[in-house]
Design a protein around this motif. Sequence first.
Motif, short mmCIF file in Angstrom:
data_model
loop_
_atom_site.label_atom_id
_atom_site.label_comp_id
_atom_site.label_asym_id
_atom_site.label_seq_id
_atom_site.Cartn_x
_atom_site.Cartn_y
_atom_site.Cartn_z
N PRO A 275 -8.70 -2.57 5.92
CA PRO A 275 -8.03 -2.77 4.64
C PRO A 275 -8.91 -3.42 3.58
O PRO A 275 -8.81 -3.08 2.40
CB PRO A 275 -6.83 -3.67 4.99
N ILE A 276 -9.80 -4.34 3.98
CA ILE A 276 -10.65 -5.01 3.00
C ILE A 276 -11.72 -4.05 2.48
O ILE A 276 -11.94 -3.92 1.26
CB ILE A 276 -11.29 -6.27 3.60
N PHE B 62 0.83 -1.20 0.00
CA PHE B 62 0.00 0.00 0.00
C PHE B 62 0.87 1.26 0.00
O PHE B 62 0.56 2.24 -0.69
CB PHE B 62 -0.94 0.02 1.20
N LEU B 63 1.96 1.25 0.76
CA LEU B 63 2.87 2.38 0.74
C LEU B 63 3.45 2.59 -0.66
O LEU B 63 3.59 3.73 -1.13
CB LEU B 63 3.99 2.17 1.76
N GLY C 277 -4.48 5.18 4.29
CA GLY C 277 -3.14 5.54 4.74
C GLY C 277 -3.14 6.00 6.19
O GLY C 277 -2.26 5.63 6.98
N ILE C 278 -4.13 6.83 6.55
CA ILE C 278 -4.25 7.28 7.95
C ILE C 278 -4.48 6.10 8.87
O ILE C 278 -3.91 6.02 9.97
CB ILE C 278 -5.39 8.32 8.07
N TRP C 279 -5.32 5.15 8.41
CA TRP C 279 -5.58 3.97 9.24
C TRP C 279 -4.29 3.18 9.48
O TRP C 279 -4.00 2.75 10.59
CB TRP C 279 -6.62 3.07 8.57
N PHE C 280 -3.49 2.98 8.42
CA PHE C 280 -2.24 2.23 8.57
C PHE C 280 -1.29 2.94 9.55
O PHE C 280 -0.59 2.29 10.33
CB PHE C 280 -1.56 2.04 7.22
N ILE C 281 -1.27 4.27 9.50
CA ILE C 281 -0.41 5.03 10.43
C ILE C 281 -0.89 4.82 11.87
O ILE C 281 -0.09 4.56 12.77
CB ILE C 281 -0.43 6.52 10.06
#
Length: 365
Positions: A88-89, A25-26, A128-132
């Motif tokens: 993510p899904i 994703f990054l 992206g915010i969620w992954f952070i």
Amino acid sequence: MKKWFPHGKWSKYYVWLHHYSIVSFLALMLTGLVLYIPFFHVRLISYLSFFYDAHIFLGIVFFLSLFSPIVKKLPKVNRKRKIDWFMPIFLGTAIVLTGFSLWKVNWFPSKIREAAFPWHGNLSYLLGIWFILHGFFKATGTQYPQTFVTKKMDSERRQFLQWGVSGLVIGAITMTPFSKLFTTSGKVSSNSKPGVHEFPEYFTVTDNYPNVLLDKYRLVVDGLVTTKQSMTFEQLKSLPITKQIKNFQCVTGWSVSDVEWEGIHIRELVSLVKPTSEATFITFYSADGAYTESLSLKEAMESDVLLAFKMDQQPLRVEQGYPIRLVVPRMYGYKSIKWVNRVEFASTRIQGYWEQRGYPSEATF
């Protein structure tokens, strides 16, 4: 105490999937920003085709990885927080669907692609915010608030499919023109007026816009012609004028539907300068001193190819190509060269600015 991942091969698989999803994703975000932000365009022009192909490839693999657990036998010792599966899904599926519409241009109407483009970015930023946040919680050992969506659960195929379908539904909704009520379609200029389309980006390869003074402007029409011309803006506007409403499609994915253009058809220049029989191509030059483009005479004589001086009934602004720009609706936007100050009839096709850097001369979509 139950572990997040099962032992043995399942543990290795889910650890790999967890790491891959974040890294891929990054990489998707990085390649997407390179394609979207003009600052990177100028500096990485020679590599944009690579970044585009990489972005598509990463998107496909990312989508497949989201649902890869479905094809495996999911053990009951794989308790994981519901939100860690869901985010993510759900968001990933919506991102992939909107991205697919931007990739397969001919499969979707322009209005759908126009609506999908900002949401493709917005949903990507949300994920992206969620992954952070997810990484912060993991790195600091911070406990999730105890709620329904953060409780641990055993993964099930049915639940994966439900989340995936819900992501598809949200993605489909964002691709409707209705969703544009909740987004801005692009950069809004202080000079813009009601009813005038705004493009998501106004691109220049020189990092600035040429300063064209209208009283000194001349459109030079030369090359393999019987009568060369050097026309003022008013002389150009005295030629028969064509109006049309067409969609505009950028190679980076965004589109703007139903743009009204007003200008001079190329056939008017042909009638004026009378090209020789050797003239089978037309080269267009920009006042920025760097950008060039070329069309075959047959392509240029298509009924919707214009040298436009108005967009949506308003004179072009400088970022839109003031005072004259080429408009080639059936080709990607990089063929529609801005700030045109010379038109040359020639016997050979030159490699335009983008073609010299790997883009195809045949830019139809």
